[in-house]
Design an enzyme around this catalytic site. Structure first.
Site, PDB file in Angstrom:
ATOM      1  N   GLU A   1       0.847  -1.191   0.000  1.00  0.00           N
ATOM      2  CA  GLU A   1       0.000   0.000   0.000  1.00  0.00           C
ATOM      3  C   GLU A   1       0.884   1.243   0.000  1.00  0.00           C
ATOM      4  OE1 GLU A   1      -3.714   2.099   2.415  1.00  0.00           O
ATOM      5  OE2 GLU A   1      -2.929   0.192   3.118  1.00  0.00           O
TER       6      GLU A   1
ATOM      7  N   MET B   1       0.068  -3.118   8.556  1.00  0.00           N
ATOM      8  CA  MET B   1      -0.615  -3.244   7.271  1.00  0.00           C
ATOM      9  C   MET B   1      -1.602  -4.394   7.318  1.00  0.00           C
ATOM     10  SD  MET B   1      -1.068  -2.085   4.311  1.00  0.00           S
ATOM     11  CE  MET B   1      -2.283  -2.795   3.191  1.00  0.00           C
ATOM     12  N   GLU B   2      -2.803  -4.127   6.807  1.00  0.00           N
ATOM     13  CA  GLU B   2      -3.935  -5.027   6.993  1.00  0.00           C
ATOM     14  C   GLU B   2      -4.075  -6.095   5.920  1.00  0.00           C
ATOM     15  OE1 GLU B   2      -5.733  -1.440   4.647  1.00  0.00           O
ATOM     16  OE2 GLU B   2      -4.209  -1.767   6.194  1.00  0.00           O
TER      17      GLU B   2
ATOM     18  N   GLU C   1      -6.014  -3.059  12.559  1.00  0.00           N
ATOM     19  CA  GLU C   1      -5.689  -3.848  11.370  1.00  0.00           C
ATOM     20  C   GLU C   1      -6.660  -5.004  11.195  1.00  0.00           C
ATOM     21  OE1 GLU C   1      -3.727  -2.400   9.454  1.00  0.00           O
ATOM     22  OE2 GLU C   1      -2.934  -1.006  10.950  1.00  0.00           O
TER      23      GLU C   1
END
Length: 877
Positions: A125, A267-268, A302
């Site tokens: 991302e 970060m998911e 997250e």
């Protein structure tokens, strides 16, 4: 410099990926990537050639439907691969090579922890996947991913990717493989892989739908023992999301990985969350109480993205707050439900006032949904995240919790597996409740902080109180005439004994409760309350019901009543903070009225210290004076040294006035501050705040700080005592700094705190301290955490040293920005944001900072990330 991208130019993707299969031959130096994607053209855009995104990828071959193309049949561009003449539907295959060990920017596939013993991981991302493979890298292109990882087992024993495991086995020559298949389509920015030497802890969660989910947290061997708290937080988050919002996890496995080398917090990625270690690792000796709470919040954040971001994602990056603002709100509610709602609200609003209000009033101002950007990495801002969360909170306040839940249920069911817009979000909330929420789009499209002015007028003759609310938003870059916004104002009225009054508006038959939410949706609204026996004290924006600057100037005695009697914990703190700001302004301006304001403040805090029923963490915040950045935020021709001296003088004066009750409070807490329960942490927070103020009042109390440092049984106490000693600039804390360093030298996350304590030491010669620490053996110019700990804290949390009048602080940070930009542009750009307020400084500092901005801008080479921030800071179009 990159071209400007405009929201108005959005077009649906001319090509989509129906599926994508990736095979990685993993190696630190050279990783081979084989990609096969099935693409389909939009019939309405049949004249547009297929273009695949790709940056820094070495292309070996490209095939269409099994036929390898010659060099004249495709076109390589600096950031993409074009196959002209292709129409309809096709299978595209590419073979490529990438070089993880050379990737210092930490975007795409890179190494964490060094080539020999580190591990491979990805960050995709916002536009990182194009650094991994040729693809259509945009959030509105969702595809099913099949990922096969192959690697030497001795070097990369653990192989992980998003999705469900679909096989694993051994290969010749000591290699092994594992394959992962996505259960749902997803955007490319959610792609993730991890490979290397890692240990794990495992647990399980049974969902409310009676499905068992395996939970695994992975970390290097030296830190796996610090992951138990994170696992408990993950299980709590899964339970809470089922109970509060009805959201169940749909897959059978969930991985979390810790790394010391990450440009973001976490970060998911679907099923494979990657975390910056400082937001995952925790035990009492290696993490503060605030760290424990932060792990809870970010684990929740997250995980909650699984629905608000992954399953329902953004159509384009202009909609970034659609996932981040909503998920921050969900995170805030999660931590508030499990801990202290008042403390979390105070912390969020403090951060909003300090960072987002400053952003909104400077050259980097932008709407929650920007209408253009040059570099999307620079829009991961407090405006997008925190102000975006405040918009969601306002909608929840407006609708009520049940109606808001009803709207979210419709939003998730209507758009599951889709990429959507802010308009879709508001439509779902509105359709579920028969409300037209289109006026709220203005909050997403308009920059700047609204100012709400409140004026009250009491009429003894008819026992009425008229409250007039008006709004005004200052102009921001590109928006010279902001419009009126819908602003929910939660309010109550108190009498002078501190009792809440029943509220009856003109035209109503009977009083209805003691709190109202009214919507200020025009330039001005007047409210007339009836049957008010005496002039009331208004309590406005209770719970901070809208992200606005409240202009209301009640007498100090009225604020003192609210500080002692408010039933809303947040507004009780706000009343104290307002007294602090009033006393500070008098101190700064040498106003003779300072005695009245100060005495009202001191009396309020004496009463609060004697109130054994008051939440200790709330009291700790009431005893905390706002930082210099927040206190000086509204002033023009700002002199940071004058602000520092006035604040320090006020704190010293207050600490002296409160010495006896502070000592009594500190002694009273001795038996209740041990352990890791929520109540013990709250008591410890208050105890350490009392100690800090006592050290300010009288140097004799530093003996207590030294004793607490040496006898501490948790990092919160040890670090708090160290900070007291280091920040008392007439104190020699070298012995304690050396002891701390010796104890924690091998623990990166704690050493970051050691750097931060010194970087925030409020003395002019901290410039030289920071310069020397930049050469310390445990500091790394390639590690974002180290850079933030030392340099970001210095530039953003130490205004006295950063703004030293000879410009040495500016030169130090500018040199660092230029150096960092060569390897980690995103980090350099964030650090350069410290220069954004240059126009608000007094003339000498203004020119010194301006010179450094121009020097950064003239650097060759300069990244697109940094060039964008600097040009906006300078006010260039």
């Amino acid at each position: 410099m990159k071209p400007v991208i405009h929201l108005r130019d959005y077009r649906p993707p001319p090509w989509r990926m129906e599926s994508i299969e990736l095979v990685f031959d993993l190696d630190a130096e050279i990783t081979g990537v084989q990609t096969r994607m099935v693409v389909a053209q939009d019939p309405d855009q049949a004249d547009i050639d297929l273009r695949l995104d790709g940056v820094g990828i070495e292309l070996l071959s490209v095939s269409v439907d099994g036929r390898q193309l010659g060099k004249g049949e495709y076109r390589l561009e600096p950031d993409g691969l074009v196959i002209p003449g292709l129409r309809g539907r096709a299978a595209i295959e590419t073979q490529s090579r990438i070089h993880p060990s050379r990737n210092k920017a930490m975007l795409g596939l890179y190494m964490s922890g060094g080539i020999e013993q580190g591990f491979l991981l990805t960050q995709c991302e916002a536009e990182g996947f194009r650094h991994v493979s040729w693809s259509i890298d945009r959030p509105d292109v969702l595809a099913r991913y099949t990922v096969t990882l192959r690697a030497l087992r001795s070097r990369f024993p653990v192989l992980l990717a998003g999705g469900d495991v679909d096989g694993a086995g051994e290969l010749d020559d000591g290699r092994h493989w594992a394959r992962f298949v996505d259960p749902q389509p997803r955007s490319s920015y959610l792609f993730a892989l991890v490979a290397g030497h890692l240990e794990c802890i495992e647990d399980a969660h049974v969902t409310s739908e009676d499905r068992q989910v395996r939970l695994l947290i992975w970390a290097p061997a030296h830190s796996i023992g610090l992951c138990r708290h994170a696992m408990d937080c993950l299980k709590a988050a899964m339970r809470w999301d089922e109970q509060r919002f009805g959201r169940c996890y749909q897959s059978g496995i969930f991985h979390v990985v810790a790394t010391d080398d990450f440009t973001m917090g976490a970060m998911e990625n679907t099923g494979l969350n990657i975390f910056n270690s400082k937001y995952l690792l925790a035990d009492p000796d290696h993490a503060t109480d605030d760290d424990f709470r932060r792990v809870l919040a970010i684990i929740g954040h997250e995980y909650f993205h699984n629905w608000s971001g992954n399953r329902v994602t953004c159509r384009d990056w202009f909609q970034l707050s659609l996932k981040e603002g909503l998920t921050v709100f969900r995170e805030q509610e999660f931590e508030s439900d499990l801990g202290s709602r008042t403390l979390r609200r105070i912390e969020d609003v403090r951060a909003l006032w300090r960072s987002q209000f400053s952003e909104d009033s400077g050259p980097l101002a932008h709407p929650v949904r920007p209408d253009h950007y040059r570099e999307i990495n620079n829009f991961y801002t407090t405006t997008v995240y925190d102000k975006g969360a405040e918009i969601v909170r306002m909608l929840s306040t407006l609708l009520g919790s049940e109606a808001f839940r009803r709207g979210l249920d419709l939003y998730f069911s209507r758009h599951d597996g889709a990429a959507v817009t802010v308009e879709d979000f508001l439509a779902a909330l509105g359709d579920a409740n028969g409300r037209d929420l289109r006026p709220w789009l203005a909050w997403y499209s308009q920059a700047g902080t609204p100012q709400v002015t409140a004026v009250g007028k009491y009429c003894q003759r008819d026992r009425s109180f008229e409250l007039t609310l008006s709004q005004f938003t200052p102009a921001t870059p590109g928006q010279p005439q902001p419009k009126a916004l819908p602003i929910p104002v939660s309010l109550a009225l108190f009498d002078h004994s501190g009792a809440a009054l029943p509220l009856k508006l003109d035209g109503e038959g009977m009083p209805s409760g003691g709190e109202r939410v009214v919507v200020l949706d025009a330039a001005q609204v007047s409210l007339k309350f009836l049957d008010i026996e005496c002039e009331p004290i208004p309590s406005l924006l209770r719970g901070y019901s809208a992200p606005v600057r409240l202009l209301h100037d009640p007498p100090s005695r009225d604020l003192a009543v609210l500080a002692a009697s408010e039933t809303d914990g947040f507004n009780r703190w706000v009343a104290t903070d307002a007294l602090i700001r009033r006393a500070f302004a008098c101190q700064l301006d040498a106003d003779a009225a300072s005695t009245e304001a100060f005495e009202a403040l001191a009396d309020s805090l004496r009463a609060a210290l004697a109130d054994t029923g008051l939440d200790p963490s709330t009291l700790a915040e009431m005893l905390t004076i706002a930082d210099e950045s927040s206190l000086g935020e509204m002033r023009e021709s700002l002199d940071p040294e004058a602000v520092f001296l006035a604040r320090a003088s006020l704190e010293r004066r207050l600490a002296n006035a409160l010495q006896q009750p502070l000592r009594e409070c500190e002694a009273r807490l001795a038996s209740t501050r041990e352990g890791m329960s929520a109540s013990a942490q709250a008591c410890r927070r208050l105890s350490n705040r009392c100690l800090s103020l006592l050290c300010v009042a009288d140097s004799s109390h530093r003996a207590l700080a030294r004793s607490r440092f040496r006898n501490a049984n948790c990092l919160s106490d040890r670090l708090s005592a160290l900070t007291c000693l280091v920040h008392a600039i007439d104190s020699d804390a070298r012995t304690e700094l050396e002891e701390f360093e010796s104890r924690y030298r091998e623990v990166a996350t704690v050493m970051d705190k050691w750097f931060a304590v010194q970087a925030t030491r409020p003395a002019p010669d901290t410039v030289e301290w920071v310069s020397n620490l930049g050469r310390h053996a445990d500091f790394s110019w390639d590690n974002p955490n180290k850079i933030h700990a030392l340099l970001s804290n210095f530039a953003l949390r130490n205004p006295r040293a950063f703004h030293r009048v000879d410009g040495a602080g500016y030169r130090l940070v500018a040199d660092a920005v230029i150096r960092i930009d060569l390897s980690i542009p995103q980090v350099a750009a964030r650090l350069a944001g410290a220069f954004a307020l240059w126009r608000r400084l007094e003339p000498v500092r203004r020119e010194l900072m301006h010179v450094e901005l121009l020097r950064i801008q003239s650097t060759v080479p300069i990244s697109a990330d940094l060039a964008d921030i600097v040009s906006r800071a300078l006010g260039e179009a």
